[in-house]
Motif scaffolding. Structure first.
Motif, PDB file in Angstrom:
ATOM      1  N   UNK A  46       0.829  -1.214   0.000  1.00  0.00           N
ATOM      2  CA  UNK A  46       0.000   0.000   0.000  1.00  0.00           C
ATOM      3  C   UNK A  46       0.859   1.257   0.000  1.00  0.00           C
ATOM      4  N   UNK A  47       1.909   1.254   0.832  1.00  0.00           N
ATOM      5  CA  UNK A  47       2.807   2.419   0.864  1.00  0.00           C
ATOM      6  C   UNK A  47       3.510   2.600  -0.473  1.00  0.00           C
ATOM      7  N   UNK A  48       3.862   1.507  -1.122  1.00  0.00           N
ATOM      8  CA  UNK A  48       4.528   1.603  -2.412  1.00  0.00           C
ATOM      9  C   UNK A  48       3.618   2.228  -3.454  1.00  0.00           C
ATOM     10  N   UNK A  49       2.349   1.797  -3.510  1.00  0.00           N
ATOM     11  CA  UNK A  49       1.400   2.355  -4.467  1.00  0.00           C
ATOM     12  C   UNK A  49       1.109   3.822  -4.172  1.00  0.00           C
ATOM     13  N   UNK A  50       0.992   4.145  -2.863  1.00  0.00           N
ATOM     14  CA  UNK A  50       0.740   5.542  -2.485  1.00  0.00           C
ATOM     15  C   UNK A  50       1.891   6.428  -2.913  1.00  0.00           C
ATOM     16  N   UNK A  51       3.117   5.967  -2.687  1.00  0.00           N
ATOM     17  CA  UNK A  51       4.273   6.764  -3.096  1.00  0.00           C
ATOM     18  C   UNK A  51       4.368   6.927  -4.587  1.00  0.00           C
ATOM     19  N   UNK A  52       4.024   5.869  -5.330  1.00  0.00           N
ATOM     20  CA  UNK A  52       4.076   5.948  -6.787  1.00  0.00           C
ATOM     21  C   UNK A  52       3.075   6.961  -7.308  1.00  0.00           C
ATOM     22  N   UNK A  53       1.862   6.933  -6.776  1.00  0.00           N
ATOM     23  CA  UNK A  53       0.852   7.909  -7.219  1.00  0.00           C
ATOM     24  C   UNK A  53       1.266   9.320  -6.874  1.00  0.00           C
TER      25      UNK A  53
ATOM     26  N   UNK B   5     -13.813   8.411   5.809  1.00  0.00           N
ATOM     27  CA  UNK B   5     -12.677   8.988   5.094  1.00  0.00           C
ATOM     28  C   UNK B   5     -12.247   7.971   4.048  1.00  0.00           C
ATOM     29  N   UNK B   6     -12.487   8.285   2.774  1.00  0.00           N
ATOM     30  CA  UNK B   6     -12.140   7.371   1.687  1.00  0.00           C
ATOM     31  C   UNK B   6     -10.999   7.955   0.875  1.00  0.00           C
ATOM     32  N   UNK B   7     -10.097   7.081   0.478  1.00  0.00           N
ATOM     33  CA  UNK B   7      -8.900   7.534  -0.235  1.00  0.00           C
ATOM     34  C   UNK B   7      -8.517   6.448  -1.227  1.00  0.00           C
ATOM     35  N   UNK B   8      -8.549   6.803  -2.495  1.00  0.00           N
ATOM     36  CA  UNK B   8      -8.171   5.846  -3.523  1.00  0.00           C
ATOM     37  C   UNK B   8      -6.654   5.670  -3.526  1.00  0.00           C
ATOM     38  N   UNK B   9      -6.218   4.441  -3.316  1.00  0.00           N
ATOM     39  CA  UNK B   9      -4.781   4.168  -3.252  1.00  0.00           C
ATOM     40  C   UNK B   9      -4.209   3.879  -4.628  1.00  0.00           C
ATOM     41  N   UNK B  10      -4.916   3.088  -5.404  1.00  0.00           N
ATOM     42  CA  UNK B  10      -4.410   2.728  -6.724  1.00  0.00           C
ATOM     43  C   UNK B  10      -5.602   2.567  -7.672  1.00  0.00           C
ATOM     44  N   UNK B  11      -5.490   3.162  -8.862  1.00  0.00           N
ATOM     45  CA  UNK B  11      -6.575   3.085  -9.847  1.00  0.00           C
ATOM     46  C   UNK B  11      -6.056   2.830 -11.251  1.00  0.00           C
ATOM     47  N   UNK B  12      -4.913   2.166 -11.346  1.00  0.00           N
ATOM     48  CA  UNK B  12      -4.358   1.897 -12.663  1.00  0.00           C
ATOM     49  C   UNK B  12      -3.845   3.140 -13.369  1.00  0.00           C
ATOM     50  N   UNK B  13      -3.428   4.152 -12.612  1.00  0.00           N
ATOM     51  CA  UNK B  13      -2.906   5.418 -13.150  1.00  0.00           C
ATOM     52  C   UNK B  13      -3.971   6.235 -13.892  1.00  0.00           C
ATOM     53  N   UNK B  14      -5.237   5.984 -13.617  1.00  0.00           N
ATOM     54  CA  UNK B  14      -6.304   6.739 -14.302  1.00  0.00           C
ATOM     55  C   UNK B  14      -6.283   8.207 -13.906  1.00  0.00           C
ATOM     56  N   UNK B  15      -6.027   8.474 -12.612  1.00  0.00           N
ATOM     57  CA  UNK B  15      -5.991   9.879 -12.175  1.00  0.00           C
ATOM     58  C   UNK B  15      -4.838  10.638 -12.815  1.00  0.00           C
ATOM     59  N   UNK B  16      -3.700   9.989 -12.925  1.00  0.00           N
ATOM     60  CA  UNK B  16      -2.565  10.646 -13.579  1.00  0.00           C
ATOM     61  C   UNK B  16      -2.883  10.969 -15.030  1.00  0.00           C
ATOM     62  N   UNK B  17      -3.589  10.061 -15.693  1.00  0.00           N
ATOM     63  CA  UNK B  17      -3.953  10.302 -17.089  1.00  0.00           C
ATOM     64  C   UNK B  17      -4.927  11.466 -17.202  1.00  0.00           C
ATOM     65  N   UNK B  18      -5.860  11.565 -16.259  1.00  0.00           N
ATOM     66  CA  UNK B  18      -6.817  12.679 -16.302  1.00  0.00           C
ATOM     67  C   UNK B  18      -6.119  14.016 -16.074  1.00  0.00           C
ATOM     68  N   UNK B  19      -5.147  14.054 -15.167  1.00  0.00           N
ATOM     69  CA  UNK B  19      -4.392  15.296 -14.951  1.00  0.00           C
ATOM     70  C   UNK B  19      -3.595  15.653 -16.201  1.00  0.00           C
ATOM     71  N   UNK B  20      -2.946  14.654 -16.792  1.00  0.00           N
ATOM     72  CA  UNK B  20      -2.174  14.912 -18.007  1.00  0.00           C
ATOM     73  C   UNK B  20      -3.072  15.379 -19.140  1.00  0.00           C
ATOM     74  N   UNK B  21      -4.260  14.796 -19.238  1.00  0.00           N
ATOM     75  CA  UNK B  21      -5.208  15.231 -20.271  1.00  0.00           C
ATOM     76  C   UNK B  21      -5.638  16.673 -20.051  1.00  0.00           C
ATOM     77  N   UNK B  22      -5.922  17.034 -18.795  1.00  0.00           N
ATOM     78  CA  UNK B  22      -6.336  18.409 -18.490  1.00  0.00           C
ATOM     79  C   UNK B  22      -5.221  19.399 -18.802  1.00  0.00           C
ATOM     80  N   UNK B  23      -3.977  19.020 -18.491  1.00  0.00           N
ATOM     81  CA  UNK B  23      -2.858  19.930 -18.782  1.00  0.00           C
ATOM     82  C   UNK B  23      -2.640  20.068 -20.283  1.00  0.00           C
ATOM     83  N   UNK B  24      -2.784  18.977 -21.021  1.00  0.00           N
ATOM     84  CA  UNK B  24      -2.630  19.063 -22.475  1.00  0.00           C
ATOM     85  C   UNK B  24      -3.710  19.951 -23.085  1.00  0.00           C
TER      86      UNK B  24
END
Length: 470
Positions: free
Chosen positions: A11-18, A350-369
């Motif tokens: 869990x800590x590894x996935x959290x750090x990666x995100x 208190x809910x916190x998504x730990x890992x979602x297959x990098x979907x959130x990162x893709x959405x941020x990258x899409x918004x920045x593009x």
């Protein structure tokens, strides 16, 4: 114990990666995608450059044409494009209200009756099926507490989107009023040219009568009345085209003002083209570019997309919510409000998504593009605006100069027609000289009217390029 430590490590590894990927997205873009000019930090317009609607500018009053003023007033009230833009503003405003409701809890009421039976075959020891029924009445609440600014980010985007629709409304008004003015000037130009043709037909018929009379008494050959008749026919041949242009202009004006052509009978009567007023510009055209609705719209669209980047980043943060319920339950309806039927529950979550297959990162990258693409659109909008202002100024100067030359040529053409007519009456020239002089006069009269209309249209183009008057 080992399994617990292993799961914690994963869990800590996935959290750090995100988190690392989220931070990497905050790195500045490459120099090839950043704008060439410095962009404002807050994307807030200077109040001195706020776009004013044509209702405030009233640039058309400078032409002192009451018919044009009435038409523009009708268009602002009746045009369907303007009405659609108003509805889009209201839709954006209601969207902001809907998102603002996220600050408050959601309440619900439930009431019902339930009956259920358990299966006797599901028990270890063979037994009897059990049946239970009860009534319930309760109040539920769900509330997402905006600790991490998720709702605030949405409202920031909604505010920018509302300004985009307002700028679109201003752009619609600017386009509507300028197109209507140009269509009106085209109508008056065609009507003025028709009057010129009618007057030239009368002159040509008089010359035809003169040529026929001189031929009847044997003073001129038979070619003279033939040439005179050709001049009359040639002059009349331009009437169908002018009538079609008049009808087309009236139809275009009717569409712009939101009425049918038969309701605009005042346009059927010719009215002289107005004189172009002297253009007054408070400062250089470039300083007025922020009045243009398309630039305002591009800026606010960029602000909206920047807010979308913020919204996408909020997905990396936890969500704090509270669910609660209170009510009564009883087997019998009469006991529903008894002292022992009350129940309640409170569930902070208190809910916190730990890992979602990098979907959130893709959405941020899409918004920045998308934001970087809008920066390029903004830069192109500014460059296009500068080009349109410069072109409008050049067209205005050329139209003024052309009108001066055409008026000089028309004056000489009219004088030539008078002289050639007098010479023909004295028998000093052929009728072909008179016919050529009359054709030139009609040509220069039409050119002068066209130049005058072009001058007015160029002035309207300057208004359009500056985005709301001068």
């Amino acid at each position: 114990m080992k399994n617990t430590l292993f799961i914690t490590f994963i869990l800590l590894l996935f959290t750090g990666a995100n988190s690392a990927l989220g931070q990497s997205l905050d790195a500045p873009a490459s120099s090839g995608t950043t704008p060439r000019d410095s962009l404002p930090e807050s994307w807030q317009l200077n109040p001195a450059y706020l776009q004013t609607t044509p209702n405030c500018d009233k640039w058309w009053e400078l032409f002192k044409d009451p018919c044009l003023e009435r038409l523009i007033s009708m268009a602002v009230q009746n045009n369907y494009d303007v009405s659609a833009a108003q509805h889009r503003i209201e839709a954006a405003r209601q969207m902001s209200r809907a998102d603002k409701a996220g600050y408050y809890p959601t309440l619900g009421v439930s009431a019902g009756w339930s009956q259920e039976q358990t299966s006797c075959d599901m028990q270890r020891a063979k037994g009897h099926a059990q049946t239970m029924s009860y009534f319930n009445l309760g109040l539920t609440m769900n509330w997402e507490i905006d600790v991490f600014g998720r709702i605030r980010a949405k409202l920031k985007g909604d505010k920018a989107n509302l300004k985009v629709t307002e700028a679109e409304y201003d752009a619609t008004l600017v386009s509507l009023c300028s197109n209507l003015a140009k269509a009106y000037f085209n109508l008056r130009m065609a009507q003025a040219q028709k009057q010129v043709v009618d007057a030239n037909i009368e002159v040509a018929e008089k010359l035809q009568h003169l040529a026929q009379t001189r031929f009847d008494v044997g003073l001129v050959p038979g070619v003279d009345p033939v040439q005179a008749r050709m001049v009359v026919t040639s002059t009349r041949s331009s009437l169908p085209t002018l009538k079609a242009e008049i009808a087309t202009s009236i139809n275009q004006i009717a569409t712009l003002v939101g009425e049918y052509p038969d309701k605009l009978s005042e346009l059927l009567s010719p009215y002289p083209l107005p004189e172009a007023p002297g253009m007054v510009c408070a400062s250089s055209p470039e300083s007025l570019l922020h009045r243009r609705p398309d630039i305002v719209q591009a800026e606010q669209q960029l602000a909206y997309l920047a807010a979308q980047v913020g919204i996408a980043k909020k997905d990396f943060l936890p969500v704090l919510s509270v669910s609660a319920g209170i009510g009564t339950e009883a087997h019998n309806l009469k006991d529903l409000f008894g002292s022992g039927s009350l129940y309640y529950q409170i569930m902070p979550t208190l809910s916190w998504t730990i890992f979602d297959g990098m979907a959130r990162n893709a959405r941020v990258a899409e918004a920045k593009a998308s934001m970087l693409a809008e920066i390029d659109t903004y830069n192109m909008t500014v460059m296009t605006a500068v080009q349109e202002v410069n072109n409008a100024m050049a067209q205005w100067e050329a139209a003024n100069e052309q009108l001066i030359y055409d008026r000089m040529l028309l004056k000489d053409a009219r004088r030539e027609l008078e002289l050639q007519t007098d010479r023909y009456k004295q028998g000093l020239c052929d009728f072909s000289d008179v016919a050529n002089a009359q054709t030139s006069t009609l040509q220069y009269e039409n050119r002068t009217i066209e130049s005058q209309a072009s001058q007015l249209a160029a002035l309207v183009s300057i208004y359009t390029a500056l985005g709301g008057g001068w």
